[in-house]
Design a protein around this motif. Structure first.
Motif, short mmCIF file in Angstrom:
data_model
loop_
_atom_site.label_atom_id
_atom_site.label_comp_id
_atom_site.label_asym_id
_atom_site.label_seq_id
_atom_site.Cartn_x
_atom_site.Cartn_y
_atom_site.Cartn_z
N GLU A 168 0.69 -1.27 0.14
CA GLU A 168 -0.14 0.01 -0.12
C GLU A 168 0.94 1.26 -0.14
O GLU A 168 0.60 2.18 -0.63
CB GLU A 168 -0.80 0.04 1.17
CG GLU A 168 -1.86 -1.41 0.98
CD GLU A 168 -2.71 -1.28 2.48
OE1 GLU A 168 -2.72 -0.37 3.14
OE2 GLU A 168 -3.42 -2.43 2.67
N ASN A 200 -4.60 -11.57 2.32
CA ASN A 200 -6.07 -10.94 2.23
C ASN A 200 -6.23 -9.55 1.71
O ASN A 200 -7.00 -8.85 2.16
CB ASN A 200 -6.84 -10.98 3.63
CG ASN A 200 -6.94 -12.46 4.20
OD1 ASN A 200 -7.36 -13.48 3.53
ND2 ASN A 200 -6.36 -12.45 5.36
N SER A 201 -5.32 -9.33 0.48
CA SER A 201 -5.58 -8.19 0.16
C SER A 201 -5.95 -8.05 -1.35
O SER A 201 -5.49 -7.32 -2.11
CB SER A 201 -4.04 -7.54 -0.17
OG SER A 201 -3.54 -7.38 1.40
N VAL A 202 -7.07 -9.08 -1.72
CA VAL A 202 -7.64 -9.22 -2.98
C VAL A 202 -8.25 -7.69 -3.45
O VAL A 202 -8.62 -7.49 -4.67
CB VAL A 202 -8.33 -10.14 -3.20
CG1 VAL A 202 -7.71 -11.55 -3.02
CG2 VAL A 202 -9.59 -10.21 -1.95
N ASP A 203 -8.80 -7.00 -2.14
CA ASP A 203 -9.38 -5.69 -2.64
C ASP A 203 -8.56 -4.53 -3.28
O ASP A 203 -8.88 -3.85 -3.76
CB ASP A 203 -10.00 -4.99 -1.40
CG ASP A 203 -9.05 -4.80 -0.21
OD1 ASP A 203 -7.96 -5.90 0.02
OD2 ASP A 203 -8.81 -3.90 0.38
N LYS A 204 -7.20 -4.88 -3.15
CA LYS A 204 -6.22 -4.06 -3.84
C LYS A 204 -5.78 -4.69 -5.13
O LYS A 204 -4.91 -4.00 -5.77
CB LYS A 204 -5.10 -3.62 -2.74
CG LYS A 204 -5.21 -3.07 -1.66
CD LYS A 204 -5.81 -1.72 -1.76
CE LYS A 204 -5.75 -0.99 -0.12
NZ LYS A 204 -6.75 -1.77 0.69
N GLU A 206 -6.96 -4.91 -8.00
CA GLU A 206 -7.23 -4.02 -9.57
C GLU A 206 -6.10 -2.91 -9.47
O GLU A 206 -5.46 -2.64 -10.66
CB GLU A 206 -8.53 -3.65 -9.40
CG GLU A 206 -8.90 -2.91 -10.76
CD GLU A 206 -10.19 -2.54 -11.00
OE1 GLU A 206 -10.44 -1.40 -11.82
OE2 GLU A 206 -11.13 -3.00 -9.99
N GLN A 251 -9.50 -18.00 -2.39
CA GLN A 251 -9.25 -16.67 -2.78
C GLN A 251 -9.14 -16.37 -4.28
O GLN A 251 -9.24 -15.29 -4.84
CB GLN A 251 -8.05 -16.09 -2.12
CG GLN A 251 -8.19 -15.83 -0.68
CD GLN A 251 -8.82 -14.69 -0.18
OE1 GLN A 251 -8.48 -13.42 -0.37
NE2 GLN A 251 -9.96 -14.81 0.45
N VAL A 254 -11.53 -14.52 -7.23
CA VAL A 254 -11.35 -13.22 -7.81
C VAL A 254 -10.61 -13.07 -9.16
O VAL A 254 -10.89 -11.98 -9.53
CB VAL A 254 -10.49 -12.42 -6.76
CG1 VAL A 254 -9.06 -12.69 -6.78
CG2 VAL A 254 -10.78 -11.06 -6.80
#
Length: 355
Positions: A168, A200-204, A206, A251, A254
């Motif tokens: 990040e 657990n950073s699949v939201d990042k 893209e 996971q 995704v």
């Protein structure tokens, strides 16, 4: 600005910790026979979680009794977390440690220690010597790889704060990323690709793919998505801890809808398919096989039923698997029947109440 008593106490404690680290590094430098064990012990010490008594001495609290370090902590707060912040705020405090680290550069656990203590310092200071910068950057990637694998092997996330910072605050922040050489940038992105699902950073994902640097063989391999999936499939082949492998497989859904080259898509499909059959070379457990089938059918719905028929045909060629397969089938049927009966009983009990 005058320091408050709590801040002075925190600085004194962290300075004392720094002196202890210097002593252990000096002992390791003077004792070649014990060098590896001493560095391993030092790595274990700085990776320890900070207990409550140490927190009172280290963390400077505000009026609400909450420190900024505690507020930003993602998971357990470890000694390397507070020391990494300290070496950024007081840059001269880590100079002697860096000098000793350079003399122990080729030793086991040296890169581990460097990545934990100086991962923030490297991206906040200005280094003019490109050779030293490349050496530090390479050590960071190597050390981070090693400590992330420790989390993999133990199925813990003690070093999640390190991963989150690299993802990040570095990979998604060009101002920091551009401080290291381009080759180190590429290595860092490939490293993060292998562990982004684990932490657990699949939201990042893209945004991560959008910042992916251009790689030299992109013309042959493909775009960022292809590089990511290639690294991911290589990672899956190395995983031996069942809960971790199950986590990766869950996971990976995704990836649905991600545009990939035909060769990359085939590689992903073959990797998942290798976990669907018992026996060598993977020897996956039943839970892993079912998870792999679930992920494979989710990502590649076309051809789902022919794949299962082909798999069943090959299972019939190995009679020694029949007893376990039949037993699991009977158990599954019994469980399904029992769940249906329980659901039917409860639904009938609820009907009169509604009336």
């Amino acid at each position: 600005m005058e320091k408050t008593p709590s801040t002075s106490r925190s600085s004194a404690y962290l300075d004392a910790l720094t002196q202890e680290i210097k002593k252990k590094l000096t002992r390791a430098l003077a004792s070649p026979a014990q060098r590896r064990n001493l560095l391993q012990d030092l790595f274990a010490d700085i990776a320890l979680e900070v207990d409550e008594r140490a927190k009172d001495a280290i963390l400077s609290r505000d009026e609400d009794g909450i420190s900024s370090a505690e507020a930003d902590a993602d998971g357990p707060l470890c000694f390397f977390d507070v020391l990494a912040d300290y070496y950024v705020k007081v840059s001269d405090s880590g100079k002697d440690i860096l000098d000793l680290m350079l003399q122990l550069w080729s030793q086991s656990f040296a890169s581990h220690i460097f990545s934990l203590l100086f991962h923030k310092w490297l991206f906040e200071v200005q280094l003019d010597n490109q050779e030293i910068l490349l050496r530090y950057s390479s050590a960071l990637v190597q050390g981070a790889t090693n400590v992330f694998w420790i989390d993999i092997q133990t199925n813990t996330r003690r070093f999640q704060t390190l991963f989150r910072y690299l993802l990040e605050e570095v990979a998604l922040e060009s101002s920091r990323l551009n401080r290291i050489p381009i080759q180190a940038q590429r290595d860092l992105y490939l490293l993060l690709s292998r562990f982004i699902l684990f932490y657990n950073s699949v939201d990042k994902l893209e945004s991560f793919l959008g910042h992916f640097p251009e790689l030299p063989n992109a013309f042959l391999v493909g775009g960022p998505s292809d590089f990511f999936v290639i690294e991911l499939t290589d990672q899956l082949q190395k995983l031996k801890v069942e809960p971790v492998l199950l986590h990766y497989l869950s996971q990976m859904k995704v990836l649905h809808g991600m545009e990939l080259r035909m060769t990359t898509s085939t590689r992903l499909k073959a990797c998942l398919y290798s976990f669907t059959s018992p026996g060598g070379p993977m020897y996956p457990t039943r839970a892993v096989r079912h998870a792999a089938w679930d992920t494979l059918d989710s990502l590649f719905p076309v051809g789902r039923y022919p794949r299962h028929l082909i798999s069943l045909f090959f299972r019939l060629l190995y009679p020694w698997y029949w007893p376990s397969s039949c037993w699991n089938f009977v158990v599954s049927c019994i469980k399904t029947l029992l769940y249906s009966l329980v659901g039917l009983i409860f639904s009938r009990r609820e009907k009169p109440r509604r009336c």
